[in-house]
Motif scaffolding. Structure first.
Motif, PDB file in Angstrom:
ATOM      1  N   ALA A  57       0.758  -1.377   0.078  1.00 21.28           N
ATOM      2  CA  ALA A  57      -0.175  -0.434  -0.274  1.00 21.28           C
ATOM      3  C   ALA A  57       0.859   1.072   0.174  1.00 21.28           C
ATOM      4  N   GLU A  58       2.225   1.259   0.834  1.00 26.89           N
ATOM      5  CA  GLU A  58       3.012   2.397   0.758  1.00 26.89           C
ATOM      6  C   GLU A  58       3.210   2.320  -0.314  1.00 26.89           C
ATOM      7  N   GLN A  59       3.509   1.833  -1.611  1.00 29.83           N
ATOM      8  CA  GLN A  59       4.358   1.691  -2.753  1.00 29.83           C
ATOM      9  C   GLN A  59       3.461   2.268  -3.841  1.00 29.83           C
ATOM     10  N   PHE A  60       1.889   2.439  -3.531  1.00 30.85           N
ATOM     11  CA  PHE A  60       1.274   2.146  -4.260  1.00 30.85           C
ATOM     12  C   PHE A  60       0.273   2.994  -4.046  1.00 30.85           C
ATOM     13  N   VAL A  61      -0.613   3.458  -3.435  1.00 22.93           N
ATOM     14  CA  VAL A  61      -1.407   4.224  -1.991  1.00 22.93           C
ATOM     15  C   VAL A  61      -1.025   5.085  -1.841  1.00 22.93           C
ATOM     16  N   PHE A  62       0.169   4.568  -0.775  1.00 21.09           N
ATOM     17  CA  PHE A  62       0.124   6.075   0.538  1.00 21.09           C
ATOM     18  C   PHE A  62       1.307   7.152  -0.384  1.00 21.09           C
ATOM     19  N   ASP A  63       1.398   8.852  -0.600  1.00 21.76           N
ATOM     20  CA  ASP A  63       2.046  10.000  -0.521  1.00 21.76           C
ATOM     21  C   ASP A  63       3.212   9.507  -0.236  1.00 21.76           C
ATOM     22  N   GLU A  64       3.389   9.632   0.975  1.00 21.94           N
ATOM     23  CA  GLU A  64       4.077   9.993   1.999  1.00 21.94           C
ATOM     24  C   GLU A  64       4.497   8.164   2.149  1.00 21.94           C
ATOM     25  N   LYS A  65       6.830   8.083   3.152  1.00 21.33           N
ATOM     26  CA  LYS A  65       6.787   7.632   3.390  1.00 21.33           C
ATOM     27  C   LYS A  65       7.023   7.162   4.662  1.00 21.33           C
ATOM     28  N   ARG A  66       6.873   5.707   5.376  1.00 21.67           N
ATOM     29  CA  ARG A  66       6.640   5.579   6.873  1.00 21.67           C
ATOM     30  C   ARG A  66       7.452   4.745   6.973  1.00 21.67           C
ATOM     31  N   SER A  67       8.768   4.613   8.494  1.00 24.43           N
ATOM     32  CA  SER A  67       9.488   3.382   8.250  1.00 24.43           C
ATOM     33  C   SER A  67       8.788   2.188   9.268  1.00 24.43           C
ATOM     34  N   LEU A  68       9.722   1.109   8.567  1.00 27.83           N
ATOM     35  CA  LEU A  68       9.573   0.223   8.680  1.00 27.83           C
ATOM     36  C   LEU A  68       9.386  -0.517  10.173  1.00 27.83           C
ATOM     37  N   LYS A  69       9.813   0.731  11.022  1.00 24.49           N
ATOM     38  CA  LYS A  69       9.223   0.744  12.642  1.00 24.49           C
ATOM     39  C   LYS A  69       7.361   0.781  12.798  1.00 24.49           C
ATOM     40  N   TYR A  70       7.239   1.697  11.870  1.00 20.64           N
ATOM     41  CA  TYR A  70       5.772   2.226  11.711  1.00 20.64           C
ATOM     42  C   TYR A  70       5.199   0.669  11.335  1.00 20.64           C
ATOM     43  N   HIS A  71       5.614   0.324   9.883  1.00 21.34           N
ATOM     44  CA  HIS A  71       4.493  -0.577   9.134  1.00 21.34           C
ATOM     45  C   HIS A  71       4.723  -2.040  10.546  1.00 21.34           C
ATOM     46  N   VAL A  72       5.708  -2.594  11.654  1.00 23.80           N
ATOM     47  CA  VAL A  72       6.169  -3.624  12.380  1.00 23.80           C
ATOM     48  C   VAL A  72       4.827  -2.985  12.998  1.00 23.80           C
ATOM     49  N   PHE A  73       4.472  -1.647  13.526  1.00 25.55           N
ATOM     50  CA  PHE A  73       3.447  -1.207  15.016  1.00 25.55           C
ATOM     51  C   PHE A  73       2.197  -1.742  14.179  1.00 25.55           C
ATOM     52  N   HIS A  74       1.931  -1.440  13.589  1.00 20.95           N
ATOM     53  CA  HIS A  74       0.756  -1.343  12.694  1.00 20.95           C
ATOM     54  C   HIS A  74       0.133  -3.011  11.802  1.00 20.95           C
ATOM     55  N   ALA A  75       1.004  -3.868  11.511  1.00 19.55           N
ATOM     56  CA  ALA A  75       1.479  -5.395  10.814  1.00 19.55           C
ATOM     57  C   ALA A  75       0.220  -6.532  12.402  1.00 19.55           C
ATOM     58  N   THR A  76       1.574  -5.329  13.515  1.00 22.13           N
ATOM     59  CA  THR A  76       1.133  -6.495  15.206  1.00 22.13           C
ATOM     60  C   THR A  76      -0.160  -5.880  15.669  1.00 22.13           C
ATOM     61  N   TRP A  77      -0.570  -4.900  15.549  1.00 25.55           N
ATOM     62  CA  TRP A  77      -2.102  -4.111  15.678  1.00 25.55           C
ATOM     63  C   TRP A  77      -2.855  -5.234  14.963  1.00 25.55           C
ATOM     64  N   MET A  78      -2.566  -5.159  13.552  1.00 28.92           N
ATOM     65  CA  MET A  78      -3.470  -5.779  13.184  1.00 28.92           C
ATOM     66  C   MET A  78      -4.108  -7.186  13.386  1.00 28.92           C
ATOM     67  N   ALA A  79      -2.416  -8.035  13.271  1.00 25.14           N
ATOM     68  CA  ALA A  79      -2.619  -9.138  13.577  1.00 25.14           C
ATOM     69  C   ALA A  79      -3.411  -9.603  14.381  1.00 25.14           C
ATOM     70  N   PHE A  80      -3.234  -8.665  15.482  1.00 21.26           N
ATOM     71  CA  PHE A  80      -3.781  -9.089  17.142  1.00 21.26           C
ATOM     72  C   PHE A  80      -4.984  -8.528  16.684  1.00 21.26           C
ATOM     73  N   PHE A  81      -5.537  -7.646  15.745  1.00 23.71           N
ATOM     74  CA  PHE A  81      -7.470  -7.832  15.741  1.00 23.71           C
ATOM     75  C   PHE A  81      -7.682  -8.417  14.960  1.00 23.71           C
ATOM     76  N   MET A  82      -7.614  -9.178  13.840  1.00 28.26           N
ATOM     77  CA  MET A  82      -7.748 -10.277  13.295  1.00 28.26           C
ATOM     78  C   MET A  82      -7.784 -11.773  13.614  1.00 28.26           C
ATOM     79  N   THR A  83      -6.821 -11.883  13.953  1.00 30.51           N
ATOM     80  CA  THR A  83      -6.517 -13.366  15.363  1.00 30.51           C
ATOM     81  C   THR A  83      -7.894 -13.374  16.403  1.00 30.51           C
TER      82      THR A  83
END
Length: 90
Positions: A36-62
């Motif tokens: 999504a960062e490559q194709f949708v978002f205009d600004e780049k975010r850090s890997l730390k940001y993506h890891v945090f959000h992936a962890t958060w979403m994994a909890f919500f989906m699991t």
């Protein structure tokens, strides 16, 4: 190959099923955020940001989609304690 995976997955304990589900969800969401960062978002975010959000979403989906495993994990622990207390009254 899917049949072998299903057989393997069904042979796991509820706790291991929950952990595998979390890990697969985490990888899915990390990859989704990076794409999504490559194709949708205009600004780049850090890997730390993506890891945090992936962890958060994994909890919500699991948690909601593995409610059966969660119930089995906590049910077996409370059942074991109850059985142990009946065996050795204080």
């Amino acid at each position: 190959m899917i049949k072998k995976y299903n057989e393997w997955y069904n042979s796991l304990t509820p706790l291991k099923k929950l952990i595998i589900s979390f890990i697969l969800n985490w990888f899915y969401w990390l990859i989704a955020w990076l794409i999504a960062e490559q194709f949708v978002f205009d600004e780049k975010r850090s890997l730390k940001y993506h890891v945090f959000h992936a962890t958060w979403m994994a909890f919500f989906m699991t948690i909601p989609f593995n409610w059966k495993e969660l119930k089995q994990i906590f049910k077996s622990k409370s059942h074991d304690k109850k059985f142990e207390n009946e065996k050795h009254p204080t």
